[in-house]
Design a protein around this motif. Structure first.
Motif, PDB file in Angstrom:
ATOM      1  N   PRO A 115       1.010  -1.170  -0.138  1.00  0.00           N
ATOM      2  CA  PRO A 115       0.118   0.078  -0.083  1.00  0.00           C
ATOM      3  C   PRO A 115       0.890   1.184   0.064  1.00  0.00           C
ATOM      4  N   THR A 116       0.301   2.191  -0.660  1.00  0.00           N
ATOM      5  CA  THR A 116       0.974   3.581  -0.531  1.00  0.00           C
ATOM      6  C   THR A 116       0.100   4.749  -0.271  1.00  0.00           C
ATOM      7  N   THR A 117      -1.243   4.406   0.022  1.00  0.00           N
ATOM      8  CA  THR A 117      -2.100   5.274   0.585  1.00  0.00           C
ATOM      9  C   THR A 117      -2.911   4.666   1.871  1.00  0.00           C
ATOM     10  N   ARG A 118      -3.612   5.458   2.444  1.00  0.00           N
ATOM     11  CA  ARG A 118      -4.660   4.978   3.355  1.00  0.00           C
ATOM     12  C   ARG A 118      -5.665   4.087   2.877  1.00  0.00           C
ATOM     13  N   LYS A 119      -6.234   4.557   1.467  1.00  0.00           N
ATOM     14  CA  LYS A 119      -7.315   3.920   0.944  1.00  0.00           C
ATOM     15  C   LYS A 119      -6.681   2.259   0.639  1.00  0.00           C
ATOM     16  N   GLU A 120      -5.476   2.242   0.145  1.00  0.00           N
ATOM     17  CA  GLU A 120      -4.788   1.181  -0.091  1.00  0.00           C
ATOM     18  C   GLU A 120      -4.843   0.125   1.298  1.00  0.00           C
ATOM     19  N   MET A 121      -4.359   0.877   2.160  1.00  0.00           N
ATOM     20  CA  MET A 121      -4.475   0.135   3.526  1.00  0.00           C
ATOM     21  C   MET A 121      -5.623  -0.653   3.893  1.00  0.00           C
ATOM     22  N   LYS A 122      -6.577   0.180   3.770  1.00  0.00           N
ATOM     23  CA  LYS A 122      -8.181  -0.141   4.016  1.00  0.00           C
ATOM     24  C   LYS A 122      -8.425  -1.316   3.145  1.00  0.00           C
ATOM     25  N   ILE A 123      -7.899  -1.389   1.920  1.00  0.00           N
ATOM     26  CA  ILE A 123      -8.169  -2.518   1.055  1.00  0.00           C
ATOM     27  C   ILE A 123      -7.762  -3.816   1.841  1.00  0.00           C
ATOM     28  N   ARG A 124      -6.654  -3.885   2.390  1.00  0.00           N
ATOM     29  CA  ARG A 124      -6.079  -4.955   2.885  1.00  0.00           C
ATOM     30  C   ARG A 124      -6.478  -4.935   4.372  1.00  0.00           C
ATOM     31  N   GLY A 125      -7.455  -4.129   4.893  1.00  0.00           N
ATOM     32  CA  GLY A 125      -8.082  -4.220   6.065  1.00  0.00           C
ATOM     33  C   GLY A 125      -7.093  -3.988   7.390  1.00  0.00           C
ATOM     34  N   TRP A 126      -6.190  -2.994   7.045  1.00  0.00           N
ATOM     35  CA  TRP A 126      -5.264  -2.511   7.967  1.00  0.00           C
ATOM     36  C   TRP A 126      -5.497  -1.113   8.489  1.00  0.00           C
ATOM     37  N   GLU A 127      -5.421  -1.192   9.746  1.00  0.00           N
ATOM     38  CA  GLU A 127      -5.683   0.251  10.539  1.00  0.00           C
ATOM     39  C   GLU A 127      -4.371   0.828  10.907  1.00  0.00           C
ATOM     40  N   ASP A 128      -3.340   0.082  10.957  1.00  0.00           N
ATOM     41  CA  ASP A 128      -2.277   0.711  11.315  1.00  0.00           C
ATOM     42  C   ASP A 128      -0.867   0.082  10.800  1.00  0.00           C
ATOM     43  N   LEU A 129       0.495   0.537  10.731  1.00  0.00           N
ATOM     44  CA  LEU A 129       1.385  -0.357  10.062  1.00  0.00           C
ATOM     45  C   LEU A 129       2.534  -0.576  11.079  1.00  0.00           C
ATOM     46  N   ASP A 130       3.367  -1.428  10.534  1.00  0.00           N
ATOM     47  CA  ASP A 130       4.532  -1.987  11.468  1.00  0.00           C
ATOM     48  C   ASP A 130       5.834  -1.108  10.978  1.00  0.00           C
ATOM     49  N   VAL A 131       6.138  -0.934   9.531  1.00  0.00           N
ATOM     50  CA  VAL A 131       7.064  -0.305   8.745  1.00  0.00           C
ATOM     51  C   VAL A 131       6.453   0.525   7.897  1.00  0.00           C
ATOM     52  N   ILE A 132       7.089   2.068   7.635  1.00  0.00           N
ATOM     53  CA  ILE A 132       6.533   2.777   6.748  1.00  0.00           C
ATOM     54  C   ILE A 132       8.024   3.138   5.959  1.00  0.00           C
ATOM     55  N   ILE A 133       7.987   2.664   4.783  1.00  0.00           N
ATOM     56  CA  ILE A 133       9.353   2.993   3.864  1.00  0.00           C
ATOM     57  C   ILE A 133       9.097   4.283   2.887  1.00  0.00           C
ATOM     58  N   PHE A 134       9.924   5.005   3.113  1.00  0.00           N
ATOM     59  CA  PHE A 134      10.080   6.504   2.255  1.00  0.00           C
ATOM     60  C   PHE A 134      11.304   6.269   1.306  1.00  0.00           C
ATOM     61  N   SER A 135      10.969   6.402  -0.068  1.00  0.00           N
ATOM     62  CA  SER A 135      11.813   6.220  -1.174  1.00  0.00           C
ATOM     63  C   SER A 135      11.963   7.245  -2.236  1.00  0.00           C
ATOM     64  N   GLY A 136      13.189   7.683  -2.425  1.00  0.00           N
ATOM     65  CA  GLY A 136      13.506   8.466  -3.523  1.00  0.00           C
ATOM     66  C   GLY A 136      12.998   8.185  -5.026  1.00  0.00           C
ATOM     67  N   ASP A 137      12.726   6.610  -5.041  1.00  0.00           N
ATOM     68  CA  ASP A 137      12.575   6.335  -6.691  1.00  0.00           C
ATOM     69  C   ASP A 137      10.834   6.082  -6.387  1.00  0.00           C
ATOM     70  N   ALA A 138      10.451   6.094  -7.804  1.00  0.00           N
ATOM     71  CA  ALA A 138       9.053   5.770  -8.043  1.00  0.00           C
ATOM     72  C   ALA A 138       8.801   3.985  -7.406  1.00  0.00           C
ATOM     73  N   TYR A 139       7.794   3.818  -7.072  1.00  0.00           N
ATOM     74  CA  TYR A 139       7.649   2.268  -6.483  1.00  0.00           C
ATOM     75  C   TYR A 139       7.366   1.211  -7.669  1.00  0.00           C
TER      76      TYR A 139
END
Length: 645
Positions: free
Chosen positions: A12-36
């Motif tokens: 997921p890259t957004t809150r909306k995509e998190m909800k598709i997976r049924g996630w309310e929170d995250l364990d790790v968030i990656i920030f990258s200088g590249d497109a995904y």
């Protein structure tokens, strides 16, 4: 057939995509200088899939905007474990600027090649923002930018010495090199309930200690303290002397823990992990990558770096060449980690099932294509080795340089009925194919491999990198004598003629490298002209952190001998060295004549400058010296060095 992909197949890259997976929170968030791009060749995606394989809920924020209200850094909230930060697949300064420090027109890791989506010093910028907004959440930095800036280093773009990247980024932990092994241990410890701030003994990590703190005792590790950042600032020779320790310890099987003081803090760099086993590296490539860019980019245009590797196969990691200007061994290590043939063939099959696959693999290789499955014959000898290169100045007697596994791999790939042709797009160490240089190998195996590559895996041109013709320059580069290139070209020409292939051999060279003088470049131009080459593009040396050549460029001293070395640094020096490559341009000929007259090299003048009445080369062409074709010309296409790392 490849399954129909859903949005939930990507991280997921957004809150909306998190909800598709049924996630309310995250364990790790990656920030990258590249497109995904969800592909094993893209570090941020590989990092995410590795963390996901440990049962973590992972999201990625690609190319966050640093020029607005910084909402991209807050939109997914706080992670339960830590933030992970990387500049992407390249050092952001190499990505953003050319060797002449001009801003690049394109960013290969951004849709449509658009520039401006990656800040300078991206790792530091992202990490500082996160520490300011979430001071209680740990930040882990990694990737090539963090890895190569883990100690006091020379930064070419600011023309200054910078401290280890932890100082400026304010990050809590640095993972250097390839991240699978340290991340596995980090997650294991966190799952056991060990507080993040107490984790100080993971290999291949670095961290800062406050004044008065001591690194934890470890009965298996020895410590070595290098000169402090402040001492390096005061004396260039002192800075240079650090590098020998850093390079040797980073490439040892049993390295020492490196300590360096920076202001009131102490940098601690734990030793490297042992080279990944075949089973471990196979597991990394077996993760559930979609192999596609995230759907959010569909309307923005193709991502150039992805288009380049879309139908390629990475067979191994690491490089034992140890070239003085290259960062591969500093990041991936000098020991080769190879995938099994079964793993490679499994990925080949997956590629053939992609909807737009036409039957052609663009590349089957690695940092150097022909190092697959190579390693020491007696491991105990490798365990005690401190040499930065296994093939310079000569090939180590303990190195198994058999090319048979590669020949068999290529042939196995081509047996897949959906493969029309597999190309070797990665650079090949041509010197290892010359029996006079590679005395360890079976000459028949070398001949079989060379013929297999030239006959079945070259698309018009075979790229190799002699880099220079001057022996003193090549010795500093840790490259073999140019005489071996002549021998390889003889073999290439024989196969080319016998098979009636009409292929071209494309050599790459570097200008402005330390120890390269104007006369050396004139000789390079003359020698390549005599061989029938007319070069159209030449790579200028770019000083990047963590290389011997960069240390020499800044300090003027060779880090292993601490003797002074010549360095072409001024714009005039660089422009003049570069100018010799274009001897065939009329506007350069008067300058070449005057320059060579000044140094008394009339021999080079007669070789470089066309005599009256003789047929001249035309730009973009090379002389075809094949038997029966004297005096004819064949087109040479413009070429550009493929950037690694």
């Amino acid at each position: 057939m490849q399954k129909t992909l859903q949005l939930s197949d990507w991280l997921p890259t957004t809150r909306k995509e998190m909800k598709i997976r049924g996630w309310e929170d995250l364990d790790v968030i990656i920030f990258s200088g590249d497109a995904y791009v969800d592909h094993a060749a893209f570090g941020p995606a590989a990092l995410g899939r590795i963390l996901e394989s440990y049962g973590l809920r992972v999201a990625i924020v690609p190319q966050p905007n640093v020029n607005d209200n910084l909402q991209d850094f807050e939109k997914l909230g706080k992670p339960n474990l830590f933030f992970a930060v990387t500049s992407g697949a390249m050092d952001s300064m190499v990505s953003n600027y050319t060797a002449s420090k001009r801003r690049r027109d394109k960013d290969a890791y951004t849709p449509n090649g658009d520039k401006g989506f990656r800040p300078d010093y991206a790792t530091t910028v992202y990490s500082k923002i996160l520490k300011e907004k979430f001071p209680d959440i740990p930040v882990v930095i990694g990737g090539i930018e963090a890895s190569l800036r883990r100690v006091t280093h020379y930064d070419y773009w600011s023309d200054s010495l910078k401290p280890n990247i932890l100082v400026d980024s304010k990050a809590d932990l640095l993972v250097y090199g390839m991240g699978e092994q340290p991340l596995r241990e980090l997650i294991t410890l966190l799952k056991k309930g060990v507080p993040f701030e107490a984790i100080k003994t993971i290999r291949q990590t670095a961290f800062l200690l406050e004044e008065g703190e001591q690194p934890p005792r470890n009965k298996h590790w020895e410590d070595i303290e290098i000169n402090s950042h402040e001492a390096c600032l005061k004396d260039k020779k002192t800075f240079a002397s650090n590098f020998k320790v850093i390079e040797q310890e980073s490439n040892k099987i049993k390295g020492r823990r490196i300590l360096q003081r920076s202001g009131r803090k102490l940098l601690v760099i734990n030793p490297v992990f042992p080279t990944m086993t075949e089973k471990e590296i196979d597991a990394s490539y077996d993760l559930p990558f979609t192999r596609m860019p995230h759907p959010k980019y569909e309307k923005r245009g193709p991502i150039p770096a992805y288009e380049m590797i879309k139908f390629s196969i990475n067979t191994h990691r690491g490089c034992f060449g140890g070239c003085s200007f290259c960062t591969i061994s500093a990041h991936q290590g000098k020991f080769i980690a190879s995938r099994s043939q079964e793993s490679v063939l499994k990925e080949v099959q997956a590629l053939t099932e992609m909807p737009d696959f036409k039957g052609y693999l663009s590349d089957v290789g690695g940092p150097s294509a022909n190092m697959y499955q190579m390693k020491g014959k007696v491991q105990s000898i490798c365990d005690s080795c401190v040499a930065p290169s296994c093939i310079s100045p000569v090939i180590c007697h303990n190195l198994d340089t058999s090319h048979k596994p590669m020949t068999e791999l290529y042939q196995a790939i081509d047996k897949n009925p959906k493969i029309k042709k597999s190309f070797i797009g990665s650079g090949i160490r041509y010197d290892m194919l010359v029996p006079e240089f590679n005395k360890n190998a079976d000459p028949q195996e070398l001949e079989d491999y060379t013929e297999e590559v030239i006959t079945n895996h070259v698309s018009g041109r075979l790229k190799v990198a002699p880099e220079h013709t001057s022996d003193p320059v090549l010795k500093l580069m840790r490259k073999p004598s140019f005489t071996y290139f002549h021998k390889f070209k003889e073999t290439f020409d024989k196969i080319n003629l016998r098979k009636k292939l009409n292929l071209q051999l494309i050599p790459y060279f570097i200008s402005n490298h330390p120890e390269s003088r104007l006369e050396d470049m004139a000789n390079l131009a003359a020698e390549t002209k005599d061989m029938g080459f007319q070069l159209e593009q030449v790579q200028g040396f770019t000083p990047t952190p963590m290389t011997v050549a960069t240390v020499i460029y800044y300090s003027g001293y060779h880090p292993y001998t601490l003797k002074k070395s010549y360095v072409p640094k001024s714009k005039k020096d660089k422009d003049e060295q570069h100018r010799f490559f274009f001897w065939y341009k009329k506007e350069n000929q008067s300058w070449i004549r005057n320059t060579l007259e000044k140094v008394g090299r009339h021999d080079l003048m007669s070789r470089l400058l066309p005599a009256e009445g003789k047929k001249k080369f035309k730009p973009g062409q090379k002389r075809n010296k094949s038997k029966g074709n004297e005096g004819t010309y064949t087109s040479v296409l413009k070429h550009k060095r493929k950037t690694k790392g």
